[in-house]
Design a protein around this motif. Structure first.
Motif, PDB file in Angstrom:
ATOM      1  N   ASP A 223      -4.212  -5.990  -6.757  1.00 32.36           N
ATOM      2  CA  ASP A 223      -4.782  -4.650  -6.570  1.00 32.36           C
ATOM      3  C   ASP A 223      -6.151  -4.713  -5.883  1.00 32.36           C
ATOM      4  O   ASP A 223      -6.439  -3.921  -4.989  1.00 32.36           O
ATOM      5  N   GLU A 224      -6.959  -5.693  -6.292  1.00 30.35           N
ATOM      6  CA  GLU A 224      -8.281  -5.825  -5.668  1.00 30.35           C
ATOM      7  C   GLU A 224      -8.167  -6.303  -4.221  1.00 30.35           C
ATOM      8  O   GLU A 224      -8.954  -5.894  -3.363  1.00 30.35           O
TER       9      GLU A 224
ATOM     10  N   SER B 253       0.863  -1.178   0.000  1.00 32.88           N
ATOM     11  CA  SER B 253       0.000   0.000   0.000  1.00 32.88           C
ATOM     12  C   SER B 253       0.898   1.227   0.000  1.00 32.88           C
ATOM     13  O   SER B 253       1.901   1.305   0.725  1.00 32.88           O
TER      14      SER B 253
ATOM     15  N   ARG C 296      -7.810  -2.476   2.591  1.00 36.65           N
ATOM     16  CA  ARG C 296      -7.887  -1.070   3.006  1.00 36.65           C
ATOM     17  C   ARG C 296      -9.301  -0.700   3.424  1.00 36.65           C
ATOM     18  O   ARG C 296      -9.508   0.035   4.384  1.00 36.65           O
ATOM     19  N   GLU C 297     -10.285  -1.201   2.679  1.00 38.16           N
ATOM     20  CA  GLU C 297     -11.686  -0.912   2.967  1.00 38.16           C
ATOM     21  C   GLU C 297     -12.131  -1.585   4.271  1.00 38.16           C
ATOM     22  O   GLU C 297     -12.821  -0.986   5.098  1.00 38.16           O
TER      23      GLU C 297
ATOM     24  N   ALA D 292      -7.193  -3.263  -2.172  1.00 39.47           N
ATOM     25  CA  ALA D 292      -8.353  -2.372  -2.005  1.00 39.47           C
ATOM     26  C   ALA D 292      -9.322  -2.940  -0.962  1.00 39.47           C
ATOM     27  O   ALA D 292      -9.855  -2.217  -0.115  1.00 39.47           O
TER      28      ALA D 292
END
Lengths: 114, 114, 114
Positions: free
Chosen positions: B74-75, A100, B81-82, B78
């Protein structure tokens, strides 16, 4: 499978092990105070298995996993060798190839002096 | 970050940490349910050592180690992080450069949708 | 050591997991006795999270982390597959891109026969 060129890894995890949790914490604290690593994680005891004078032995050890930049590696290694009381401590670096963006920016800022 | 030429690793381990085992399991389950990772391993508590407002602190954390493909990275990032409640969680990816063929095929099949 | 191109990573960490600490120690001892790895570290139990017949399950497992040379990887993998009682055990290799010179020399000497 394709054997990658991790060559250009800008970020590293660096692993060492020692024989008490107090020594593990001292190694971690020393490196972070000197800004040679952004952070470290100390494991619960692991069982190390290795050959000693011809027979396979086991011993309890604690792993210390540092997160740092490749730019700081040589100094971190020198610090661990100096602070460690083993003659030949395990010091190995594994490349971080993605992460990240804000976490990696934090690693850089924590390991930058001044 | 330079997204490394280690880029060419087809498989990754991805590491994050959080502050309770329940959150660690929720992060693991969420990623696997969404087929963003084939599996994950949650550690016993580790002692994290880091600088906070000028002093070196320690805290108990749990590591979550995901196994996935580079195509899904990448997913997965994400998603973490969410789902994560830290402002800047650790999310780092290390390349898998070799492995048993049938295990890696299983990683692909578990992370493929439809 | 050649700093760099993990392409040609000369040294590896190799990770497998199994479902009892006794099996984990047997896997470690067997590989070290056969000089397929210099040493191994067995974790405390981890919580593995994975999909099984459509639902996400958890199970306690023990990780075994071997340190070896790339030259010995294929034989180490064959040994683990033979000794392991899972149909598709996890066997993954991560590159060591840097390390203390005397530790890496020890890894070579421990994995060299005769």
């Amino acid at each position: 499978m394709e054997r990658g060129t991790a060559a250009v890894a800008d970020y590293l995890t660096v692993l060492t092990t020692t024989d008490t949790p107090e020594k593990a914490e001292a190694l971690a604290r020393g490196a972070i105070e000197a800004r040679l690593a952004a952070c470290a994680q100390i494991s619960q005891p692991v069982t190390s298995v290795y050959r000693w004078e011809g027979t396979v032995e086991t011993a309890a050890e604690w792993q210390v996993l540092f997160k740092t930049t490749a730019a700081r590696y040589d100094e971190l290694e020198a610090h661990i060798r100096e602070a460690h009381d083993y003659e030949t401590p395990e010091i190995i670096a594994l490349p971080i190839v993605n992460g990240s963006e804000d976490y990696l920016a934090w690693v850089v800022s924590e390991t930058t002096i001044g």
